[in-house]
Design an enzyme around this catalytic site. Structure first.
Site, PDB file in Angstrom:
ATOM      1  N   PRO A   1       0.791  -1.235   0.000  1.00  0.00           N
ATOM      2  CA  PRO A   1       0.000   0.000   0.000  1.00  0.00           C
ATOM      3  C   PRO A   1       0.822   1.284   0.000  1.00  0.00           C
ATOM      4  O   PRO A   1       0.251   2.367   0.155  1.00  0.00           O
ATOM      5  CB  PRO A   1      -0.819  -0.113   1.294  1.00  0.00           C
ATOM      6  CG  PRO A   1       0.044  -0.907   2.220  1.00  0.00           C
ATOM      7  CD  PRO A   1       0.799  -1.879   1.343  1.00  0.00           C
TER       8      PRO A   1
ATOM      9  N   GLY B   1       3.735   2.065   1.916  1.00  0.00           N
ATOM     10  CA  GLY B   1       4.482   2.470   3.115  1.00  0.00           C
ATOM     11  C   GLY B   1       5.932   2.801   2.783  1.00  0.00           C
ATOM     12  O   GLY B   1       6.464   3.846   3.179  1.00  0.00           O
ATOM     13  N   LYS B   2       6.551   1.928   1.997  1.00  0.00           N
ATOM     14  CA  LYS B   2       7.975   2.149   1.691  1.00  0.00           C
ATOM     15  C   LYS B   2       8.145   3.155   0.556  1.00  0.00           C
ATOM     16  O   LYS B   2       9.159   3.838   0.498  1.00  0.00           O
ATOM     17  CB  LYS B   2       8.666   0.819   1.379  1.00  0.00           C
ATOM     18  CG  LYS B   2       8.661  -0.099   2.585  1.00  0.00           C
ATOM     19  CD  LYS B   2       9.337  -1.411   2.344  1.00  0.00           C
ATOM     20  CE  LYS B   2       9.063  -2.380   3.477  1.00  0.00           C
ATOM     21  NZ  LYS B   2       7.639  -2.822   3.575  1.00  0.00           N
TER      22      LYS B   2
ATOM     23  N   CYS C   1       8.547 -10.041   4.631  1.00  0.00           N
ATOM     24  CA  CYS C   1       8.155 -10.132   6.046  1.00  0.00           C
ATOM     25  C   CYS C   1       7.948 -11.614   6.360  1.00  0.00           C
ATOM     26  O   CYS C   1       6.910 -12.017   6.849  1.00  0.00           O
ATOM     27  CB  CYS C   1       6.910  -9.291   6.328  1.00  0.00           C
ATOM     28  SG  CYS C   1       5.491  -9.699   5.313  1.00  0.00           S
TER      29      CYS C   1
HETATM   30  C1  LIG Z   1       4.755  -7.093   0.719  1.00  0.00           C
HETATM   31  S1  LIG Z   1       3.593  -6.225  -0.201  1.00  0.00           S
HETATM   32  C2  LIG Z   1       4.420  -4.697  -0.469  1.00  0.00           C
HETATM   33  C3  LIG Z   1       4.302  -3.726   0.688  1.00  0.00           C
HETATM   34  C4  LIG Z   1       4.771  -2.336   0.297  1.00  0.00           C
HETATM   35  N1  LIG Z   1       6.111  -2.360  -0.245  1.00  0.00           N
HETATM   36  C5  LIG Z   1       4.731  -1.371   1.462  1.00  0.00           C
HETATM   37  O1  LIG Z   1       5.750  -1.174   2.132  1.00  0.00           O
HETATM   38  O2  LIG Z   1       3.659  -0.799   1.724  1.00  0.00           O
HETATM   39  C6  LIG Z   1       3.764  -6.986  -1.758  1.00  0.00           C
HETATM   40  C7  LIG Z   1       2.964  -6.311  -2.857  1.00  0.00           C
HETATM   41  O3  LIG Z   1       3.367  -6.913  -4.091  1.00  0.00           O
HETATM   42  C8  LIG Z   1       2.254  -6.943  -4.950  1.00  0.00           C
HETATM   43  N2  LIG Z   1       2.545  -7.916  -6.004  1.00  0.00           N
HETATM   44  C9  LIG Z   1       2.296  -9.252  -6.012  1.00  0.00           C
HETATM   45  N3  LIG Z   1       2.735  -9.799  -7.154  1.00  0.00           N
HETATM   46  C10 LIG Z   1       3.284  -8.799  -7.886  1.00  0.00           C
HETATM   47  C11 LIG Z   1       3.902  -8.729  -9.156  1.00  0.00           C
HETATM   48  N4  LIG Z   1       4.033  -9.840  -9.908  1.00  0.00           N
HETATM   49  N5  LIG Z   1       4.359  -7.539  -9.599  1.00  0.00           N
HETATM   50  C12 LIG Z   1       4.214  -6.419  -8.846  1.00  0.00           C
HETATM   51  N6  LIG Z   1       3.617  -6.423  -7.632  1.00  0.00           N
HETATM   52  C13 LIG Z   1       3.165  -7.589  -7.151  1.00  0.00           C
HETATM   53  C14 LIG Z   1       1.109  -7.292  -4.026  1.00  0.00           C
HETATM   54  O4  LIG Z   1      -0.131  -6.932  -4.606  1.00  0.00           O
HETATM   55  C15 LIG Z   1       1.462  -6.481  -2.778  1.00  0.00           C
HETATM   56  O5  LIG Z   1       0.832  -5.233  -2.851  1.00  0.00           O
END
Ligand SMILES: C[S@@+](CC[C@H](N)C(=O)[O-])C[C@H]1O[C@@H](n2cnc3c(N)ncnc32)[C@H](O)[C@@H]1O
Length: 431
Positions: free
Chosen positions: A254, A256-257, A372
């Site tokens: 969402p 955050g980073k 995580c």
């Molecule tokens: C661990 S979360 C990221 C959290 C985010 N970096 C933060 O700090 O708020 C992983 C994200 O990767 C996305 N995701 C999953 N598969 C993906 C892909 N093939 N390419 C890009 N994003 C992807 C998911 O929808 C999710 O929002």
């Protein structure tokens, strides 16, 4: 209009999260449909999180008390009994009030037949401690873990598996990130007042106890503070890039980073990529609160030919989708939703993302990989295999001496670092 009963709301929410069969919904999402406020909201959320955290031992003891199993259609009654057991053994609410509340709840649930059962079960439980109730139960039940995850942790971390699992049975700390574009950390500590201490891992982290609603955090709406675990602050903190460089946040939602990267590199050309278009909207909202800007792209990080314009990046953050086994304190329902068979698919996706994004990085640039997770296949084994495949990549992760030794990168644990379970590896591309 009568106010909803918080215990009844908890049972209704849990019924969507922990159904008798099949996949349930995420607790966090379900709770959005139960907007109870104040102490009622607190009680409802405590029961929901508590039952998800301690589901296995509660079910184990309850099953031993039942002369015959409850029918699948009586799942709400089962959840009410589990909620009562949770309250008796893990809350400081008076036992007599709890024992009296649940037979009434059964009547409200139109299951008057279960009032006597509830009374008998909870009366018996009120005479026991959780330790007495679980005497002789196997470790995976005592630690409230699915068999597959207990096995993985014992294999991956033979000396620490129990401590990791124990740490995940507690509520997480409330951690903030100070927006360095708006204030210094000591100023934020002074403004927040009592119960605030700086974290030791991230220079912009603050621990606030007890937790506060964000509406009570000064300047939150204007982006002065963000809610973010301390370990989760490390990837962006350790990512190195020229101040006006081109930075890719490859799995951004969402956001955050992404916001943190903007706070650190306000003049950079920041690109935020996310697969899920609905989640990309969350990135937009989070950046707007900070007053931050970035180029937002919808696309698949493992298929750059679909979205990359051919201009290389000076730095890449890959916060990869993972098992979330490091954040079970925050998302205890994830224990019951994930399956052992999900892990190889995630490991494969992470490897494909690493391989696809690496060519987009300038020579001399840095890629930070983060999860995580506390599963080695997603973390140090994943990165060791990548380093084998990519001789141009060097592991330059700054790891404190007391960190648990792993083959590559830095593994953090809740019981050791106080943060979530988290992994990161800083990878430099040779010139
Ligand atoms: C661990 S979360 C990221 C959290 C985010 N970096 C933060 O700090 O708020 C992983 C994200 O990767 C996305 N995701 C999953 N598969 C993906 C892909 N093939 N390419 C890009 N994003 C992807 C998911 O929808 C999710 O929002």
């Amino acid at each position: 209009m009568t106010t909803p009963d918080p215990r009844l709301s908890a049972v209704r929410a849990l019924d969507r999260v922990i159904p008798g069969k099949g996949d349930g919904q995420s607790l966090r999402e379900v709770l959005r449909d139960f907007p109870l406020q104040g102490s009622d909201g607190g009680l409802m959320r405590d029961i929901c999180f508590g039952v998800c955290r301690h589901l296995r031992p509660l079910n184990h003891w309850l099953n031993q008390q039942l002369a015959k199993p409850l029918k699948p259609s009586a799942q709400p009654v089962r959840l009410a009994l589990l909620a009562g057991l949770y309250e008796l053994w893990f809350s400081d609410r008076p036992a007599h009030a709890i024992v009296n509340a649940y037979p009434q709840l059964c009547r409200k649930m139109k299951a008057p037949w279960a009032a006597g059962l509830s009374n008998a079960v909870l009366r018996k439980a009120s005479k026991l401690t959780i330790e007495e109730a679980l005497e002789g139960a196997p470790a995976n039940i005592q630690l409230s873990l699915p068999d597959w995850l207990h096995k993985c942790w014992v294999q991956d971390w033979p000396d620490q598996a129990e401590a990791i699992a124990q740490a995940n049975l507690y509520s997480p700390p409330f951690t903030l990130r100070v927006n360095r574009q708006q204030q210094q950390r000591p100023d934020a500590i002074a403004t927040l007042g009592e119960g605030v201490r700086p974290g030791e891992l991230s220079p912009w982290s603050l621990y606030v106890s007890p937790a506060r609603p964000v509406s009570q955090l000064p300047g939150f709406d204007q982006g002065a503070l963000s809610v973010q675990d301390e370990a989760a602050q490390l990837p962006a903190e350790l990512l190195q890039a020229p101040p006006r460089g081109r930075i890719l946040d490859a799995c951004a939602a969402p956001g955050g980073k992404t916001g943190q990267l903007w706070e650190k590199f306000p003049h950079a050309d920041l690109v935020a990529l996310e697969l899920d278009p609905r989640r990309l909207t969350r990135v937009e909202e989070n950046l707007a609160r900070l007053g931050a800007t970035a180029t937002l792209l919808q696309g698949d990080a493992s298929q750059p030919d679909q979205w990359w314009d051919g201009t290389p990046f000076d730095a890449i953050l890959l916060d990869a989708p993972c098992s979330a086994t490091g954040i079970l304190r925050r998302q205890p329902d994830a224990k019951w939703h994930r399956k052992a068979s999900d892990i190889p698919a995630l490991v494969d996706l992470q490897a494909r993302m690493l391989d696809a994004l690496w060519p987009l990085l300038q020579p001399g640039g840095m890629l930070v990989y983060a999860t995580c997770s506390v599963l080695r296949d997603e973390n140090d084994r994943q990165i060791s295999a990548f380093l084998q495949r990519q001789p141009q990549a060097r592991d330059v992760t700054p790891r404190p001496e007391q960190a648990t030794m792993v083959d590559a990168g830095w593994q953090l644990f809740p019981q050791q670092d106080g943060s979530d379970g988290f992994y990161l590896a800083c990878l430099r591309k040779n010139l």
